[in-house]
Scaffold this motif. Sequence first.
Motif, mmCIF file in Angstrom:
data_model
loop_
_atom_site.group_PDB
_atom_site.id
_atom_site.type_symbol
_atom_site.label_atom_id
_atom_site.label_comp_id
_atom_site.label_asym_id
_atom_site.label_seq_id
_atom_site.Cartn_x
_atom_site.Cartn_y
_atom_site.Cartn_z
ATOM 1 N N LYS A 128 0.821 -1.210 0.000
ATOM 2 C CA LYS A 128 0.000 0.000 0.000
ATOM 3 C C LYS A 128 0.854 1.259 0.000
ATOM 4 O O LYS A 128 1.941 1.273 0.594
ATOM 5 C CB LYS A 128 -0.901 0.014 1.256
ATOM 6 N N ASN B 164 -4.888 -0.049 -6.878
ATOM 7 C CA ASN B 164 -4.888 -1.071 -5.811
ATOM 8 C C ASN B 164 -4.087 -0.617 -4.589
ATOM 9 O O ASN B 164 -4.487 -0.870 -3.451
ATOM 10 C CB ASN B 164 -4.291 -2.381 -6.335
ATOM 11 N N GLU B 165 -2.963 0.051 -4.850
ATOM 12 C CA GLU B 165 -2.076 0.451 -3.740
ATOM 13 C C GLU B 165 -2.715 1.531 -2.870
ATOM 14 O O GLU B 165 -2.246 1.812 -1.778
ATOM 15 C CB GLU B 165 -0.737 1.007 -4.268
ATOM 16 N N PHE C 105 -6.195 1.704 -2.512
ATOM 17 C CA PHE C 105 -7.572 1.272 -2.215
ATOM 18 C C PHE C 105 -7.761 1.146 -0.705
ATOM 19 O O PHE C 105 -6.906 0.590 -0.011
ATOM 20 C CB PHE C 105 -7.827 -0.071 -2.886
ATOM 21 N N ALA D 266 -12.968 -0.601 -8.945
ATOM 22 C CA ALA D 266 -11.949 -1.439 -9.590
ATOM 23 C C ALA D 266 -12.614 -2.290 -10.663
ATOM 24 O O ALA D 266 -13.836 -2.475 -10.664
ATOM 25 C CB ALA D 266 -11.245 -2.328 -8.568
ATOM 26 N N TRP E 117 -13.011 -5.877 -11.544
ATOM 27 C CA TRP E 117 -12.883 -7.149 -10.835
ATOM 28 C C TRP E 117 -13.044 -8.282 -11.831
ATOM 29 O O TRP E 117 -14.028 -8.315 -12.579
ATOM 30 C CB TRP E 117 -13.962 -7.264 -9.759
ATOM 31 N N MET F 171 -7.896 -7.730 -9.501
ATOM 32 C CA MET F 171 -8.391 -6.387 -9.182
ATOM 33 C C MET F 171 -7.579 -5.440 -10.045
ATOM 34 O O MET F 171 -6.345 -5.410 -9.912
ATOM 35 C CB MET F 171 -8.168 -6.152 -7.687
ATOM 36 N N ASN F 172 -8.244 -4.756 -10.965
ATOM 37 C CA ASN F 172 -7.521 -3.912 -11.930
ATOM 38 C C ASN F 172 -6.398 -4.697 -12.605
ATOM 39 O O ASN F 172 -5.253 -4.232 -12.709
ATOM 40 C CB ASN F 172 -6.981 -2.646 -11.249
ATOM 41 N N GLU G 87 -4.648 -7.248 -11.746
ATOM 42 C CA GLU G 87 -3.549 -7.800 -10.955
ATOM 43 C C GLU G 87 -4.134 -8.610 -9.813
ATOM 44 O O GLU G 87 -5.277 -8.371 -9.415
ATOM 45 C CB GLU G 87 -2.699 -6.676 -10.354
ATOM 46 N N LEU H 265 -5.261 -9.597 -6.209
ATOM 47 C CA LEU H 265 -5.718 -8.694 -5.151
ATOM 48 C C LEU H 265 -4.603 -8.471 -4.137
ATOM 49 O O LEU H 265 -3.931 -9.428 -3.744
ATOM 50 C CB LEU H 265 -6.915 -9.307 -4.413
ATOM 51 N N PRO H 266 -4.416 -7.216 -3.677
ATOM 52 C CA PRO H 266 -3.511 -7.036 -2.525
ATOM 53 C C PRO H 266 -4.021 -7.884 -1.360
ATOM 54 O O PRO H 266 -5.229 -8.093 -1.230
ATOM 55 C CB PRO H 266 -3.654 -5.549 -2.189
ATOM 56 N N ASN I 49 -6.834 -6.479 0.542
ATOM 57 C CA ASN I 49 -8.123 -6.368 -0.123
ATOM 58 C C ASN I 49 -8.714 -7.731 -0.470
ATOM 59 O O ASN I 49 -9.671 -7.813 -1.245
ATOM 60 C CB ASN I 49 -8.037 -5.479 -1.371
#
Length: 432
Positions: free
Chosen positions: A70, A97-98, A100, A177, A179, A239-240, A242, A244-245, A248
């Motif tokens: 993040k 994502n970073e 979010f 995002a 998904w 997510m976008n 990539e 998911l972090p 997330n």
Amino acid sequence: MNISKKLLERALGRREFFRRAVGVAVAAGLLPLARGQTSAQSSEGLPSFTGPGANPYWNGVNPFVTYPQKLPLLRLTDRGIQLETPRPYFRSPFTPNEAFFVRYHLDLIPNSIDLASWRLGLEGNFDKPLAFSLDDLMKQFEPVSVAAVNQCSGNSRSRFQPRVAGGQWGNGAMGNALWTGVRLSDLLKAAGVKAGTVQFQFQGLERGPGPQGKGSHAFMKSLDSNDPVLEECVVAYLMNDEPLPMLNGFPVRLVVPGKFSTYWMKHLTWIRALTKPDDNFWIATAYRIPDTPRGNTTPAEASQVKTVPIGNVNMPVRSFIVDPDGSSKLIMGLPSKIRGIAFSGYGRVTQVEVSADDGKTWSVATLGTYNGPYAFRTWEYVWKPQKPGKYTLAVRATDEKGNVQPDQGVWNPGGYLWNKIERQEVVVGTAS
Ligand SMILES: Nc1nc2c(c(=O)[nH]1)N[C@H]1C(S)=C(S)[C@@H](COP(=O)(O)O)O[C@H]1N2
Ligand SMILES: [Mo]
């Protein structure tokens, strides 16, 4: 603390204990009050940093912190983790994502997941209970994508008057995002839903004690088996574009387009077909709204009003001014771009209007690219202020069902469903 105080605290629960203790201390004159003040006056006199006022803060007032994967985000709490997305990241229709936002209820969250042993299980009232690895999900099912806004039920809770308990979010407990994953309905079909199924329950991987004595050690949410949203739900592994972090929901989360994020189960690991309605804490007690127009009630009536799960409604239409943010003067006679985003859980945003006179008159803004009914829609309006001075900008959106943002706030004890027209004060200076 002596023994009897400890026992009393245990019997009452911490919150009630402290509430009473403070009450007693004030009554006994033990807590400082300004000269001549009653306790009621002193609480009225407290400054409200994140509450409404002429120019409320867009984000909550909190420190920036950096968590794994993040960028620096605004931390509300760290057990469970609650991080708010700063305003500038809403310039783009897809939230990075970073950046979010993050919200957890329990504190024992996964730091890593071993994909060799992780399985998504379908259990309960199915013909054949199944377990899928991430690889199975990627290979055995057609991938689908949906652009959708994930918004916390309590987004903008800090606007509530009177204030309510819970994370004091500004406007940044939301994000949009793309998904990508598997249709939930494909998974349900593969396992074969048996007659008598009334709900599907979704459970994440984390654990923790949760609120004391409520049996809420795991986060679980359920949707009715006849809810049309089930057809639109996606079990997302991207997510976008990539993975998911972790924060997330890696490796997969449930995406429930149009509904508040409390149903968007992160680290989704169990899907259960239930033959009786779910009565777990997170459905039966938490995340309930008054069964009234807009979920509105009053502090006096709140304990009597009938409530329903927040999943019974979609997210009301909202719009936000991202720029200008009031941090610098605009210049008279020169164009200023007023920009922002809008969305509605009831479908496509059809119109966004901007006011430069605090909502007395409105002009239609230009909408950006359409990315689907549940995504952010960017908008912009070029404004050429003709006189110096202070202005109050406002924005309001309309969705395809004809819902228009109201200019009244809402009140309920959970601090949910805020969608009042947003405002931004700006100062215009002369060019000479
Ligand atoms: N496993 C799990 N999923 C969860 C939650 C949670 O506590 N645990 N909280 C829900 C709520 S209330 C919110 S607001 C969103 C936040 O999603 P995010 O952290 O990806 O932004 O996750 C939802 N899904
Ligand atoms: Mo939430």
